[in-house]
Design a protein around this motif. Structure first.
Motif, short mmCIF file in Angstrom:
data_model
loop_
_atom_site.label_atom_id
_atom_site.label_comp_id
_atom_site.label_asym_id
_atom_site.label_seq_id
_atom_site.Cartn_x
_atom_site.Cartn_y
_atom_site.Cartn_z
N ASN A 199 87.11 65.03 126.25
CA ASN A 199 86.89 63.71 126.86
C ASN A 199 86.95 62.58 125.83
O ASN A 199 87.37 61.48 126.16
CB ASN A 199 85.56 63.69 127.59
N PHE A 255 88.52 58.78 132.66
CA PHE A 255 88.88 60.19 132.60
C PHE A 255 88.02 61.06 133.51
O PHE A 255 88.53 61.93 134.21
CB PHE A 255 88.76 60.65 131.14
N ASN A 287 90.47 61.82 125.68
CA ASN A 287 91.18 61.70 126.97
C ASN A 287 92.37 62.65 127.02
O ASN A 287 93.47 62.26 127.45
CB ASN A 287 91.65 60.25 127.20
#
Length: 125
Positions: free
Chosen positions: A74, A29, A77
C-alpha cells in the motif's frame, strides 16, 4: 488522472518463476480491488487473481491456484503477481485492472473501472 502501469519479467522456461507489478495512481488504493487478467491468442480473457488490500481478500482462478500469489504494497500503491511453476499455457498478455470495492457484494468484481496496458508473458517448454 487514474493510471495503472503493469510491468515485469517477460520470459522464462517451463517451471520457472516471474513477477509482475501493477503500479496504481490517481485513486485511493484501499477503496479499490486490483485484478490481474490474461488473454492468450484465440482465447477469452481470464481473471487469474484479485486482491482487496482494504478488506484483506484475495481470489485465484483454479488454473493458477497454488502457483500464483497476489500481494500488495500500500505504501507504494503497487500490486504484485508472483507466478511460480509456470507452464506454457500461462503464456498470455497480462493486464491489471482496478474496480471500486467497499467490502460488500461479489468478489472478485463483475466490472472494473480502470485498465492498464498489457504486458506479455511467455513461458517456453
Amino acid at each position: 488522472e487514474v493510471q495503472l502501469q503493469a510491468s515485469g519479467e517477460a520470459w522464462c522456461r517451463l517451471g520457472g518463476s516471474l513477477r509482475l507489478s501493477c503500479v496504481a495512481s490517481g485513486f485511493t488504493f484501499d477503496d479499490y480491488a486490483i485484478g490481474w487478467f490474461r488473454q492468450a491468442p484465440g482465447k477469452e480473457r481470464e481473471e487469474v487473481s484479485c486482491i482487496s488490500s482494504g478488506y484483506d481478500i484475495t481470489y485465484y482462478a483454479d488454473s493458477v491456484k497454488g502457483r500464483f500469489t497476489i500481494s500488495s504494497d500500500n505504501a507504494k500503491n503497487t500490486v504484485y503477481l508472483q507466478m511460480n511453476t509456470l507452464k506454457p499455457e500461462d503464456t498470455a498478455v497480462y493486464y491489471c485492472a482496478a474496480g471500486s470495492y467497499n467490502g460488500w457484494g461479489i468478489f472478485p468484481l463483475l466490472e472494473y473501472d480502470y485498465w492498464g496496458q498489457g504486458t506479455q508473458v511467455t513461458v517456453s517448454s
